[in-house]
Write an enzyme that holds these catalytic residues in place. Sequence first.
Site, mmCIF file in Angstrom:
data_model
loop_
_atom_site.group_PDB
_atom_site.id
_atom_site.type_symbol
_atom_site.label_atom_id
_atom_site.label_comp_id
_atom_site.label_asym_id
_atom_site.label_seq_id
_atom_site.Cartn_x
_atom_site.Cartn_y
_atom_site.Cartn_z
ATOM 1 C CG ASP A 149 -2.004 -1.041 1.188
ATOM 2 O OD1 ASP A 149 -1.797 -2.085 0.541
ATOM 3 O OD2 ASP A 149 -3.063 -0.826 1.808
ATOM 4 C CE LYS A 218 -5.338 2.045 2.479
ATOM 5 N NZ LYS A 218 -4.208 1.356 3.148
ATOM 6 C CE LYS A 254 -7.100 -1.229 2.597
ATOM 7 N NZ LYS A 254 -5.744 -1.737 2.978
#
Length: 318
Positions: A149, A218, A254
């Site tokens: 991430d 995300k 996400k």
Amino acid sequence: MTTSLADVAASNVTLRAFLHGLPGVDRVGADQRAATLGTRSIKTTAKAEAIDLAIRMVDLTTLEGADTPGKVRAMCAKAVRPDPGDPTVPKVAAVCVYPDLVAQAVGALGGSGVKVASVATAFPSGRSSLDVKIADTAFAVAAGADEIDMVIDRGAFLAGDYLKVFEEISAIKAACGRAGDAQGAHLKVILETGELSTYDNVRRASWLAMLAGADFIKTSTGKVQPAATPPVTLVMLEAVRDFLTATGRKVGVKPAGGIRTTKDAVKMLVLVNETVGEGWLSPDWFRLGASTLLNDLLMQRQKMATGRYAGPDYFTLD
């Protein structure tokens, strides 16, 4: 779109022209649609299925300076068996930790099927040199991370230096490679939408990340508010839908930060179903980044099964 996607990143000029040529977001319309979808009521069997799906989509997360190997091992045990008293509860999708704790998570989760995700690239600020960001990523991948991430340089993005952001994402994607693994670690690109100011910027950052090779986009680090709001998630879902149409490549989404209750999670699932369809209703394509959501899902699940709440003290705190 008249610009060839193959030529979009040729220069900052072409990249800026492409991103600013994307259709503008109707802020009022996005807010209203997200609010309307948020009123959908899901009952009985459908709600039970939604709760189990949400559990399977959770990235169980601990990203604190006080994290210890013991805390990570305990979180991994919960990820595999969220409710020790009920073996029918599904496993979560992944655990998310800092790079120096990846090896602990990998050891604790070995063979379980639960993924190990690691934040990297000078999380949460993203303010460091590219060499440091690449080293951070390579360290996590070498330790066994299945997913990275990364966080974009919001300063560069807001200053209009889109090419710098594109090149950094591309470089981190390359650093996700692993010898003997054709896929390498999946790359989830954090936009930190709470700092992007406008929905138009959220759409541009989404496309920029996908063009540079993101496997997921995300919303947030969870350290900045607002984070994963329904309208922002809607804009990002529309972006991955349109990107699939334009390129044939499917990208996941996400939302992370501020998703605390079962009601919050179900609203997100409705957004997914109504915006991009059932094809994204899978942990492979949609995740919920959260540190406290899982316990509420477990309480709601037990309430539906037994008719009574277990109470928050019944489950371990993360």
